[in-house]
Design an enzyme around this catalytic site. Structure first.
Site, PDB file in Angstrom:
ATOM      1  N   GLY A 263      43.902  40.272  42.382  1.00  0.00           N
ATOM      2  CA  GLY A 263      43.048  41.303  42.651  1.00  0.00           C
ATOM      3  C   GLY A 263      41.612  41.206  41.997  1.00  0.00           C
ATOM      4  O   GLY A 263      41.439  40.226  41.813  1.00  0.00           O
ATOM      5  N   HIS A 264      41.224  42.379  41.492  1.00  0.00           N
ATOM      6  CA  HIS A 264      39.913  42.519  40.955  1.00  0.00           C
ATOM      7  C   HIS A 264      40.030  41.858  39.729  1.00  0.00           C
ATOM      8  O   HIS A 264      39.076  41.052  39.305  1.00  0.00           O
ATOM      9  CB  HIS A 264      40.029  44.051  40.636  1.00  0.00           C
ATOM     10  N   PHE A 265      40.953  42.167  38.661  1.00  0.00           N
ATOM     11  CA  PHE A 265      40.919  41.177  37.297  1.00  0.00           C
ATOM     12  C   PHE A 265      41.621  39.942  37.552  1.00  0.00           C
ATOM     13  O   PHE A 265      42.849  39.797  37.082  1.00  0.00           O
ATOM     14  CB  PHE A 265      41.637  42.114  36.444  1.00  0.00           C
TER      15      PHE A 265
END
Length: 284
Positions: A263-265
Protein backbone atom coordinates in the site's frame (compact mmCIF):
# COMPACT_ATOMS: atom_id res chain seq x y z
CA UNK A 1 26.79 -1.47 9.35
CA UNK A 2 27.15 2.30 9.39
CA UNK A 3 25.85 3.87 12.59
CA UNK A 4 22.87 6.22 12.35
CA UNK A 5 23.32 9.61 14.00
CA UNK A 6 20.39 11.65 15.29
CA UNK A 7 21.09 15.36 14.93
CA UNK A 8 19.48 18.77 15.12
CA UNK A 9 20.58 21.86 13.24
CA UNK A 10 19.56 25.50 13.30
CA UNK A 11 18.16 26.58 9.94
CA UNK A 12 17.77 30.35 10.16
CA UNK A 13 16.24 30.03 13.62
CA UNK A 14 14.30 26.86 12.79
CA UNK A 15 15.34 23.70 14.67
CA UNK A 16 15.38 20.82 12.22
CA UNK A 17 15.89 17.22 13.32
CA UNK A 18 17.51 14.71 10.96
CA UNK A 19 18.96 11.23 10.77
CA UNK A 20 22.32 10.74 9.07
CA UNK A 21 24.35 7.68 8.17
CA UNK A 22 27.21 6.75 5.87
CA UNK A 23 30.32 8.69 5.01
CA UNK A 24 30.16 12.27 3.78
CA UNK A 25 32.34 11.52 0.74
CA UNK A 26 29.86 8.97 -0.61
CA UNK A 27 27.00 9.78 -3.00
CA UNK A 28 24.43 11.69 -0.93
CA UNK A 29 20.77 10.71 -0.76
CA UNK A 30 18.17 13.04 0.79
CA UNK A 31 15.10 11.18 2.09
CA UNK A 32 11.89 13.23 2.34
CA UNK A 33 8.94 11.73 4.21
CA UNK A 34 5.20 12.36 3.91
CA UNK A 35 1.99 12.71 5.89
CA UNK A 36 1.52 12.04 8.73
CA UNK A 37 4.95 10.56 9.23
CA UNK A 38 8.50 11.65 9.99
CA UNK A 39 12.00 10.45 9.17
CA UNK A 40 11.13 7.47 11.38
CA UNK A 41 9.49 5.95 8.29
CA UNK A 42 13.02 5.37 6.92
CA UNK A 43 14.23 3.44 9.98
CA UNK A 44 14.50 0.17 8.02
CA UNK A 45 15.72 1.65 4.74
CA UNK A 46 18.65 3.72 6.06
CA UNK A 47 20.73 0.77 7.36
CA UNK A 48 20.26 -0.98 4.02
CA UNK A 49 21.80 1.93 2.11
CA UNK A 50 24.31 3.50 4.51
CA UNK A 51 27.24 1.21 3.64
CA UNK A 52 27.30 2.70 0.14
CA UNK A 53 25.61 6.11 0.40
CA UNK A 54 25.61 9.20 2.59
CA UNK A 55 21.98 9.19 3.75
CA UNK A 56 20.24 12.22 5.28
CA UNK A 57 16.61 12.16 6.41
CA UNK A 58 15.13 15.32 7.99
CA UNK A 59 11.79 15.72 9.70
CA UNK A 60 9.84 18.31 7.71
CA UNK A 61 8.85 21.54 9.51
CA UNK A 62 5.87 20.82 11.75
CA UNK A 63 6.53 17.07 11.73
CA UNK A 64 8.34 14.66 14.02
CA UNK A 65 11.11 16.13 16.15
CA UNK A 66 11.52 19.30 14.09
CA UNK A 67 10.08 22.59 15.30
CA UNK A 68 6.34 23.09 15.00
CA UNK A 69 6.02 26.86 15.53
CA UNK A 70 2.57 28.37 15.96
CA UNK A 71 0.67 29.28 12.81
CA UNK A 72 1.07 33.00 13.52
CA UNK A 73 4.86 32.56 13.39
CA UNK A 74 5.13 30.15 10.44
CA UNK A 75 2.75 29.90 7.50
CA UNK A 76 2.31 26.19 6.81
CA UNK A 77 2.55 25.93 3.04
CA UNK A 78 4.49 23.54 0.88
CA UNK A 79 6.44 26.47 -0.53
CA UNK A 80 7.64 27.39 2.95
CA UNK A 81 8.41 23.79 3.85
CA UNK A 82 10.48 23.44 0.66
CA UNK A 83 12.26 26.70 1.45
CA UNK A 84 13.31 25.42 4.89
CA UNK A 85 14.50 22.07 3.51
CA UNK A 86 16.35 23.84 0.70
CA UNK A 87 18.20 25.96 3.28
CA UNK A 88 18.77 22.84 5.39
CA UNK A 89 20.75 21.25 2.56
CA UNK A 90 22.88 24.39 2.33
CA UNK A 91 23.45 24.62 6.09
CA UNK A 92 24.72 21.03 6.29
CA UNK A 93 26.74 21.47 3.04
CA UNK A 94 24.76 18.98 0.99
CA UNK A 95 25.84 20.33 -2.38
CA UNK A 96 24.84 17.56 -4.80
CA UNK A 97 22.49 14.76 -3.94
CA UNK A 98 19.86 12.32 -5.08
CA UNK A 99 16.41 12.66 -3.56
CA UNK A 100 13.99 9.99 -2.38
CA UNK A 101 10.53 11.53 -2.19
CA UNK A 102 7.33 10.12 -0.71
CA UNK A 103 3.88 11.71 -0.47
CA UNK A 104 4.41 15.27 0.94
CA UNK A 105 8.12 14.84 0.32
CA UNK A 106 7.47 14.82 -3.43
CA UNK A 107 6.22 18.41 -3.88
CA UNK A 108 8.92 19.44 -1.42
CA UNK A 109 11.70 17.71 -3.32
CA UNK A 110 10.40 18.59 -6.77
CA UNK A 111 10.37 22.28 -5.84
CA UNK A 112 14.01 22.04 -4.80
CA UNK A 113 14.93 20.10 -7.94
CA UNK A 114 13.23 22.60 -10.24
CA UNK A 115 14.97 25.47 -8.45
CA UNK A 116 18.42 23.83 -8.37
CA UNK A 117 18.58 21.26 -11.17
CA UNK A 118 22.36 21.30 -11.05
CA UNK A 119 22.30 19.89 -7.52
CA UNK A 120 20.15 16.84 -8.24
CA UNK A 121 21.96 13.66 -9.28
CA UNK A 122 18.88 11.38 -9.39
CA UNK A 123 15.29 11.12 -8.21
CA UNK A 124 13.58 8.16 -6.54
CA UNK A 125 9.83 8.54 -6.11
CA UNK A 126 8.03 6.19 -3.76
CA UNK A 127 4.36 7.03 -4.21
CA UNK A 128 5.38 10.64 -4.73
CA UNK A 129 3.06 12.16 -7.31
CA UNK A 130 3.43 14.85 -10.00
CA UNK A 131 0.55 14.07 -12.36
CA UNK A 132 -3.21 14.64 -12.10
CA UNK A 133 -3.91 11.04 -13.17
CA UNK A 134 -2.01 9.86 -10.10
CA UNK A 135 -4.62 11.35 -7.73
CA UNK A 136 -7.35 8.89 -6.75
CA UNK A 137 -10.94 9.65 -5.78
CA UNK A 138 -9.69 9.48 -2.20
CA UNK A 139 -8.73 13.13 -2.70
CA UNK A 140 -12.33 14.23 -3.28
CA UNK A 141 -12.99 15.51 0.28
CA UNK A 142 -9.77 17.54 0.10
CA UNK A 143 -10.67 18.77 -3.39
CA UNK A 144 -13.98 19.98 -1.96
CA UNK A 145 -12.04 22.06 0.56
CA UNK A 146 -9.87 23.53 -2.21
CA UNK A 147 -12.97 24.60 -4.11
CA UNK A 148 -14.80 25.92 -1.05
CA UNK A 149 -12.51 26.58 1.93
CA UNK A 150 -15.42 26.83 4.35
CA UNK A 151 -15.15 25.88 8.00
CA UNK A 152 -17.54 23.00 7.36
CA UNK A 153 -15.34 21.56 4.60
CA UNK A 154 -12.24 22.10 6.74
CA UNK A 155 -13.77 20.28 9.71
CA UNK A 156 -14.89 17.44 7.46
CA UNK A 157 -11.19 16.66 6.93
CA UNK A 158 -10.61 15.98 10.62
CA UNK A 159 -11.58 12.37 9.95
CA UNK A 160 -8.22 12.06 8.17
CA UNK A 161 -6.40 12.88 11.41
CA UNK A 162 -7.83 10.11 13.59
CA UNK A 163 -5.84 7.11 14.86
CA UNK A 164 -8.16 4.83 12.90
CA UNK A 165 -7.37 6.61 9.64
CA UNK A 166 -3.64 6.49 10.33
CA UNK A 167 -3.84 2.75 10.84
CA UNK A 168 -5.88 2.43 7.64
CA UNK A 169 -3.20 4.32 5.71
CA UNK A 170 -0.60 1.84 6.93
CA UNK A 171 -2.60 -1.33 6.29
CA UNK A 172 -4.84 -0.65 3.29
CA UNK A 173 -3.68 -2.66 0.30
CA UNK A 174 -1.25 -4.79 2.32
CA UNK A 175 -1.93 -8.48 1.66
CA UNK A 176 -0.86 -9.49 5.19
CA UNK A 177 -1.53 -6.84 7.84
CA UNK A 178 0.57 -8.76 10.39
CA UNK A 179 3.61 -7.70 8.34
CA UNK A 180 3.03 -4.05 9.34
CA UNK A 181 4.64 -2.99 12.59
CA UNK A 182 2.41 -0.84 14.84
CA UNK A 183 5.37 1.38 15.75
CA UNK A 184 5.18 3.82 12.84
CA UNK A 185 1.47 4.46 13.08
CA UNK A 186 1.64 4.81 16.87
CA UNK A 187 4.39 7.42 16.60
CA UNK A 188 2.50 9.28 13.88
CA UNK A 189 -0.60 9.39 16.07
CA UNK A 190 1.47 10.72 18.96
CA UNK A 191 2.66 13.62 16.83
CA UNK A 192 -0.83 14.25 15.43
CA UNK A 193 -2.21 14.54 18.97
CA UNK A 194 0.06 17.45 19.92
CA UNK A 195 -1.72 20.74 20.63
CA UNK A 196 -2.10 22.68 17.38
CA UNK A 197 -0.99 19.82 15.13
CA UNK A 198 -4.50 19.38 13.76
CA UNK A 199 -4.63 22.96 12.49
CA UNK A 200 -1.19 22.62 10.90
CA UNK A 201 -2.29 19.51 9.01
CA UNK A 202 -5.57 21.07 7.94
CA UNK A 203 -3.64 24.04 6.58
CA UNK A 204 -1.49 21.66 4.54
CA UNK A 205 -4.51 19.78 3.21
CA UNK A 206 -5.77 23.10 1.93
CA UNK A 207 -2.43 24.14 0.46
CA UNK A 208 -1.88 20.85 -1.38
CA UNK A 209 -3.72 22.47 -4.30
CA UNK A 210 -0.57 24.59 -4.80
CA UNK A 211 1.29 21.37 -5.60
CA UNK A 212 -1.23 20.34 -8.24
CA UNK A 213 -0.95 23.83 -9.76
CA UNK A 214 2.81 23.27 -10.05
CA UNK A 215 2.55 19.89 -11.77
CA UNK A 216 3.16 21.46 -15.23
CA UNK A 217 6.30 23.16 -13.86
CA UNK A 218 7.56 19.91 -12.34
CA UNK A 219 6.87 18.10 -15.61
CA UNK A 220 8.75 20.78 -17.55
CA UNK A 221 11.73 20.24 -15.24
CA UNK A 222 11.57 16.49 -15.91
CA UNK A 223 11.44 17.00 -19.70
CA UNK A 224 14.19 19.60 -19.75
CA UNK A 225 16.72 18.00 -17.41
CA UNK A 226 15.84 14.29 -17.66
CA UNK A 227 17.28 13.35 -14.26
CA UNK A 228 17.91 9.63 -13.74
CA UNK A 229 14.54 8.57 -12.35
CA UNK A 230 13.22 5.55 -10.47
CA UNK A 231 9.64 5.06 -9.28
CA UNK A 232 9.15 2.41 -6.57
CA UNK A 233 5.41 2.30 -6.01
CA UNK A 234 3.03 0.51 -3.69
CA UNK A 235 0.50 -0.45 -6.35
CA UNK A 236 -2.41 -0.62 -3.89
CA UNK A 237 -1.99 2.94 -2.60
CA UNK A 238 -5.47 4.43 -2.02
CA UNK A 239 -4.25 7.99 -2.67
CA UNK A 240 -1.57 7.86 -5.38
CA UNK A 241 -2.52 5.28 -7.99
CA UNK A 242 -0.27 3.45 -10.51
CA UNK A 243 -1.06 5.73 -13.50
CA UNK A 244 0.80 8.46 -11.58
CA UNK A 245 3.92 6.32 -11.58
CA UNK A 246 3.63 5.39 -15.26
CA UNK A 247 3.14 9.06 -16.20
CA UNK A 248 6.76 9.88 -15.36
CA UNK A 249 7.82 8.01 -18.50
CA UNK A 250 5.95 10.59 -20.57
CA UNK A 251 8.51 13.23 -19.60
CA UNK A 252 11.47 10.98 -18.73
CA UNK A 253 11.34 8.13 -21.27
CA UNK A 254 14.17 6.24 -19.55
CA UNK A 255 12.48 6.33 -16.14
CA UNK A 256 12.39 2.98 -14.36
CA UNK A 257 9.03 1.99 -12.86
CA UNK A 258 8.75 -0.79 -10.26
CA UNK A 259 5.50 -1.80 -8.58
CA UNK A 260 5.20 -3.68 -5.31
CA UNK A 261 2.19 -5.55 -3.95
CA UNK A 262 1.64 -3.27 -0.99
CA UNK A 263 0.00 0.00 0.00
CA UNK A 264 0.87 3.64 0.67
CA UNK A 265 3.67 3.04 3.19
CA UNK A 266 5.57 0.59 1.00
CA UNK A 267 8.68 0.62 3.19
CA UNK A 268 6.73 -1.00 6.03
CA UNK A 269 6.60 -4.24 4.06
CA UNK A 270 9.16 -3.94 1.25
CA UNK A 271 12.14 -1.99 2.59
CA UNK A 272 14.65 -4.68 1.63
CA UNK A 273 13.30 -5.08 -1.89
CA UNK A 274 13.15 -1.32 -2.45
CA UNK A 275 16.67 -0.88 -1.08
CA UNK A 276 17.93 -3.48 -3.55
CA UNK A 277 16.36 -1.67 -6.49
CA UNK A 278 17.77 1.66 -5.27
CA UNK A 279 21.28 0.28 -4.92
CA UNK A 280 21.18 -1.12 -8.44
CA UNK A 281 19.67 2.08 -9.85
CA UNK A 282 22.18 4.46 -8.24
CA UNK A 283 25.11 2.25 -9.20
CA UNK A 284 24.15 2.29 -12.89
Amino acid sequence: MSAIRFRTVDVDGFKLFYREAGTADALSLLLLHGFPSSSHMFRDLIPLLADRFHVVAPDLPGFGQSDMPSRDKFHYTFENIARVIDRFTEVISLDRFAIYVFDYGAPTGFRIAAKHPERITAIISQNGNAYVEGLSDGWNPIRAYWQDPSEANRNALRSLLTPETTRWQYTHGVPDETAVSPDGQSLDNFYLARPGADQVQLDLFGDYKSNVALYPEFQSYFRTHRPPFLAVWGKNDPFFVPPGAEAFKRDIPNALIRFFDTGHFALETHAREIAGVIREFLAS
